[in-house]
Design a protein around this motif. Sequence first.
Motif: not given
Ligand code: GLU
Length: 298
Positions: A9-15, A45-47, A173-175, A177-179, A191-193, A195-197
């Motif tokens: 799993g992972r947590f991927a914060p945007t700084p 880190v999604e920078d 784009a985030y779309q 890089a994330v994949v 596992v994430r919020g 809002d990303l559904l």
């Molecule tokens: N970096 C994204 C954010 O902070 C989350 C990306 C993800 O969990 O897929 O909202």
Amino acid sequence: MSSAAPYVGRFAPTPSGHLHFGSLVAALASYLDARHQQGQWLIRVEDLDQPRSIPGASAQIIQTLACYGMHSDGKILYQQDRLELYEAQTELWLSEGKAYYCDCSRRDLAEFEGIYPGTCRDRGLPAATNHAVRLTVPDQPITTLDRLQPAFTQNLATSLGDFIIRRRDGIYAYQLAVVLDDIAQGVTDVVRGADLLDSTPRQQWLYQLLGQPLPRYLHIPLLLRADGEKLSKRLGSTPLDHAKAPAELFRALQALAQQPPDALRDASVAEQLQWATAHWQPQRLSAAPSLPPDPLFG
Ligand code: GLU
């Protein structure tokens, strides 16, 4: 996804700021889900968007997560270090005709209400530094299956059109890089919020193009304040106080509807995480959580 694949799993914060309470809750959900299944948990880190990254924010986020007992099991990945990978994939799709250059301005697209009409698809525009790159999408429904949310179906062609994978300013784009990163890191569980559904069908399309198995998805309900209002950046932007980590962690467990026993209220971060890992029940989240009262957010 093979059920034999070990959980990653992972947590991927945007700084783009401090880790606030809402992101703590999201981080905690991903952490507990991984640990409950004896899985690995990674921080990435999604920078990508350097102009919007705040100097020092990544380090602060990582430090805050550490105060809450959450440490990455592997090397922390920074998307800024991975631009070559995003570029190589983009170039490949351009050469295969799956992606194309686009010079439409925002004003050109204003009348189409967010659905790209395909203006540049067959124009064969050459590479130019100020052209965006769009990925072609299929005219068919894509359904996201989620461990918690009802099935979510979207036809990318009719709801968005070909979408941008590299912006005109060269930012990926985030779309995309994330994949690419989730695949590279062997992530089995996202596992994430919630809002990303609505980004997920786009991401599923990328998995399909790349011939890779999908991860499992668990989109956790967005945290609402007791009055039902979304916890906005403004309201939730108060930095977490490291000195209050045990109390804030307890509130985060409450926000995740895990019903921590009162006796845990004064326990250390480590003890709380141990309890919460053993008792993790994500299905409890289907009752939308609201923010436990705190004068800070009142
Ligand atoms: N970096 C994204 C954010 O902070 C989350 C990306 C993800 O969990 O897929 O909202």
